[in-house]
Design a protein around this motif. Sequence first.
Motif, mmCIF file in Angstrom:
data_model
loop_
_atom_site.group_PDB
_atom_site.id
_atom_site.type_symbol
_atom_site.label_atom_id
_atom_site.label_comp_id
_atom_site.label_asym_id
_atom_site.label_seq_id
_atom_site.Cartn_x
_atom_site.Cartn_y
_atom_site.Cartn_z
ATOM 1 N N ALA A 1 51.274 10.073 -27.940
ATOM 2 C CA ALA A 1 50.518 8.817 -27.972
ATOM 3 C C ALA A 1 50.542 8.149 -26.607
ATOM 4 C CB ALA A 1 51.097 7.892 -29.033
ATOM 5 N N SER B 1 48.373 10.138 -24.066
ATOM 6 C CA SER B 1 46.951 9.847 -24.218
ATOM 7 C C SER B 1 46.651 8.429 -23.806
ATOM 8 C CB SER B 1 46.516 10.001 -25.669
ATOM 9 O OG SER B 1 46.646 11.302 -26.086
ATOM 10 N N GLY B 2 47.591 7.542 -24.091
ATOM 11 C CA GLY B 2 47.317 6.141 -23.862
ATOM 12 C C GLY B 2 47.406 5.712 -22.410
ATOM 13 N N TYR B 3 48.238 6.394 -21.640
ATOM 14 C CA TYR B 3 48.450 5.882 -20.295
ATOM 15 C C TYR B 3 48.211 6.891 -19.191
ATOM 16 C CZ TYR B 3 50.272 1.843 -22.656
ATOM 17 O OH TYR B 3 50.381 0.730 -23.445
ATOM 18 N N LEU B 4 48.170 8.171 -19.508
ATOM 19 C CA LEU B 4 47.923 9.150 -18.452
ATOM 20 C C LEU B 4 46.535 9.724 -18.617
ATOM 21 C CD1 LEU B 4 51.258 11.123 -18.703
ATOM 22 C CD2 LEU B 4 50.722 9.320 -17.095
ATOM 23 N N ALA B 5 45.914 10.083 -17.516
ATOM 24 C CA ALA B 5 44.593 10.719 -17.604
ATOM 25 C C ALA B 5 44.818 12.191 -17.807
ATOM 26 C CB ALA B 5 43.825 10.476 -16.310
ATOM 27 N N THR B 6 45.121 12.567 -19.053
ATOM 28 C CA THR B 6 45.521 13.958 -19.166
ATOM 29 C C THR B 6 44.805 14.735 -20.246
ATOM 30 O OG1 THR B 6 47.374 15.424 -19.568
ATOM 31 C CG2 THR B 6 47.447 13.313 -20.647
ATOM 32 N N SER B 7 44.303 15.882 -19.894
ATOM 33 C CA SER B 7 43.879 16.824 -20.916
ATOM 34 C C SER B 7 44.931 17.917 -20.989
ATOM 35 C CB SER B 7 42.516 17.405 -20.557
ATOM 36 O OG SER B 7 42.421 17.595 -19.174
ATOM 37 N N TYR B 8 46.043 17.665 -20.316
ATOM 38 C CA TYR B 8 47.154 18.601 -20.385
ATOM 39 C C TYR B 8 48.067 18.254 -21.535
ATOM 40 C CZ TYR B 8 46.307 20.540 -15.737
ATOM 41 O OH TYR B 8 45.779 21.177 -14.656
ATOM 42 N N ARG B 9 47.619 17.384 -22.415
ATOM 43 C CA ARG B 9 48.527 16.839 -23.409
ATOM 44 C C ARG B 9 49.167 17.893 -24.287
ATOM 45 N NH1 ARG B 9 45.828 13.928 -27.697
ATOM 46 N NH2 ARG B 9 45.833 16.123 -28.210
ATOM 47 N N ASP B 10 48.393 18.902 -24.648
ATOM 48 C CA ASP B 10 48.958 19.941 -25.511
ATOM 49 C C ASP B 10 50.017 20.746 -24.792
ATOM 50 O OD1 ASP B 10 45.878 20.694 -27.279
ATOM 51 O OD2 ASP B 10 47.501 19.301 -27.713
ATOM 52 N N LEU B 11 49.959 20.681 -23.462
ATOM 53 C CA LEU B 11 50.909 21.470 -22.685
ATOM 54 C C LEU B 11 52.341 21.003 -22.942
ATOM 55 C CD1 LEU B 11 50.774 23.718 -20.674
ATOM 56 C CD2 LEU B 11 50.580 22.048 -18.854
ATOM 57 N N TYR C 1 54.307 23.076 -25.420
ATOM 58 C CA TYR C 1 54.705 24.406 -24.958
ATOM 59 C C TYR C 1 55.792 24.336 -23.898
ATOM 60 C CZ TYR C 1 50.758 26.073 -27.565
ATOM 61 O OH TYR C 1 49.882 26.351 -28.566
#
Lengths: 416, 296, 290
Positions: B257, B260-270, B273
């Motif tokens: 959360a 997603s809320g504070y970082l510009a990341t599409s690496y979130r699923d990373l 892993y």
Amino acid sequence: MGPAESKLSVDIRAGAGADGLGIAQLIAQTWREQMGIKTARIVSAVILLGAATSTATAQEAWNITTMLPLTGPFTAVSPEMKSGMEIAVDEINAKGGIKGNKIKLTMLDTQSNPAQVATLIREACSDALIVAGPTLSNEARVAFPVAKSLECPAIASNAAAKGITTNSRPWAFAYATPAEILSPSSIELIVKKLKPKRAVVIVEKSDPSASDQGDVSAKSLKDNGVQVETFVANGNDVDFGPVVTRTAGASPDLVVIATIDKAAVGLIREMRKSQLKAAIMLTQSSLSGLVNALDAETIEGVYRYAEADPGSSSDPRVKQFVKAFQDRNSGKMPTFIAVATYDTISLISDMIQAADLSGKASDRSSDRKKFVEKLSGVKDWHGLAGTMSMSAEGFMVKPATVLVSHNGKLERVTAD
Amino acid sequence: MGTFVQQCINGLTIGCTYALVAVGFTLIFGVLRVVYLSHGAVLAASSYLGLYALAYSGSVLIAIATGIIGGALLGFIVEYMTVRPFRGQNHLIPMVATASVATIIQEVLRLTFQGGQPIAYPRAITSALYEWKFSEFRIYVTLGQITIALVAILLVVALNLAVKRSWMGRGIRSVADSEWVSSLLGVHVNAISAQTVALGSSLAGAAGVLLGLTVPAIDPHFGETLQFKALAITLFAGLGSVPGAVIGGIMLGLVEAFASGYLATSYRDLFAYVMMIVILSVRPAGLLGRQPAQRV
Amino acid sequence: MSEAALHSFVTLQLIFILAALAHYLPLSMRQLDVGIVGYFAVGAYVSAIFTRDYEMNFALALALGAIAAGIAALIVDSLATRVRLSGFAYAIFSLSFAEALRIILNNTSYVGGTAGFAGIPAETTLIQVSLIFLVVVFGFWLLDRTRLGALKTAIADDEFIVPIFGVPLVATKLVIFVLGGMLGGLAGGLYAHYVLYIRPDNFGFSLLIAIQLPIVFGGLDRFYGAIAGTLILGIVPELVRGLEQYRLIFTAAATVGVLIVRPSGLITFETISRARTSFRKLARGIHPNG
């Protein structure tokens, strides 16, 4: 003379290929030694059945082949695409076909697998006169270079990605209009109408079409003088709270959703819960039957743009198509996904007629050249999606329609 | 300030969802010690069952009950086919077998239900919204999310009691310690194995229905991503540790959360892993787990 | 099938058999390194970048792709071996690496991100792949007869006892892992230059299932099992025409079915020795069942 042998003679009479038979016999014999007679008989029967049922049937029909992901991870939009094509083919054949001969549409399953696409495009190019596929961008990218090398016309119905046809001209075409053309005009319209100062674009990076439309929308917004922030969402999320909360924190006047359908539905619902005051605009990538199934209250006032929207059109042909689709799909409303495949088949049929193709196997390569020439020069063709023309790069250009939901129905939006 | 509080709530609700899925998973994993890849598929299948139960009966409780029973039955069948025959053999075989069965379940779902198009649950009382208005901000949560949180907490308590106090729990703990010794002591390992998988799968069933009520739409593959996250949580918190699964789940939810809320990341699923890689490198037993007896 | 389609089908089948053999190497040692899709992806992307953007010679690019994949395998497996991960933990570890790679590729705009890497020059031909295939099969046959092969089997039999006999356990394992990684990278490079367009999502869980199930189906005892399994599960659905919608179910059900009935897979030591004896008897003119 055991059961295995009598099965062999039955298939000889049925006209199975002799080579397949000999090899099958040999395999069956070796396997019999190792696997036990029972298993070997079952396996032999299966292989021979396959050989027997693949006999070719010669016909005086127009052979069109398409390929789409009927199985595998990308299968979500395939039922609609399939339906659109089938309706088109049935309608044309009911009217007597093209120049008196019916269309024979063969559907191949790409299994959402590029390796399979590579094989199927070669098969399609050898079996069919024209290939109405692949339907999706990723698969088209694999198939088009091959189609070009085989000098075989290939038309992708729902492939809206950038530049897929560029290196495979003049043989590759795309019915869908790419985001570079659709998005800017729609964004311009909505900016003129709503005059937002700040906007948020929510992009689903994992889908190329959504990602494309998100990037182009963000750029158009900037070009129109709007402050833009871009956030990322994912359709497989269990909760869209974080990204919506963040969006709310940016206090936008307009939110552009460039995701696919699941995320769009989740985002809209979450935005309603958070009572976000911004206007919402859905890009074409977000649209599907799922979005249309949202109740009137949730979708009230939400804007969208698409190449076409069958539900809101007053064109009698479109209404007829909608009815045909609903009859075959338990009352579900079609989206432009089905319109695209229907129009692709209609377009092919009209081009065959206009180019006066002969349809004979011996004339195939000259037929194909004539077809490609005709299609490249198409101007103001009337499809279900409206009037459109073919661009030099090989995709159809049609204006985008911007719509808004009011009381459960879609209405056209004009800048006033 | 309001954003921060709402993000905390978002993180907690996501976390409880993950915890729900992870608890069943950790139970199965901790007892059987095989890579059990059918959990996500069982979850998806139960979700479809719950969908139809809800459509026919209109009652959320009946839907959840259907999901639980359906999940348990399905889990039982899967265990019988893929885990029981391969006890004690090379770990690859149950891994491949459970992956195959998961594929079969997903394909059957796809063929039976509209070719894999996402289907939405009908609107139910779980979408009822609760909000609290403060002078500067407003926070909100739905009944569905509250239910998930309550069920997750309930499960920790109930399962902990069950595993520590009941007969079945004793058997489970015994088999989790050592299959071989348990069988010597007269514990029916096969029966315990079946019971554990059924229990874990019933939790997956409940999770499937509850998720169906909260996510926009379900499709045959929606359990897959959750399964991987549950795997990460299970490893992080330690195999077989129910409280660990809940805590780990909530932690992952909060991390996601805030990412997603504070970082510009599409690496979130990373994150999930990387978490797995780090945990396995540094402390393979997980934070709250015990070192398992090592024999490949 | 038309000739061109058959060509394509056979080429791709051979490429997948190479990937299966690459995955087979660690599996034959009972080490669950399932990072094959990652090594395949590394080989595909690295060789494609070199041919498309640097106009490198195909063979050289393939070699670089294979080496890069080998290095990836080395990293993953030495980390795992150092921590002495057991069975399934190993599987999850290697899988996490492969998935992490996929997510990173999806977010790297230089290689096209989610939209993929297009415009790869068409270099792979059936002849090339067939030659490589023959060389690789010969290599495997040879491997079984060298010291390395014997060590590999010893590790498969009992990993813990083996160091007592002076076997350099870690070194042997790493060599086999790296070989597996390199072969996987080679297969990936051949794949990229045939399909001409790759995306990170192609190298995910479904590819892993597609490679792994046939190996287990075919049998882990000898490398012919991996070849036979991939061939059978790849070809039978093509022969039986009505099977299109059920292809995946067929593969999965066949695997589970075989595992339940013959857990060691289709081709086991027993099958091979029986085949050999029958062969010898046939050669001497005696009926095999006599």
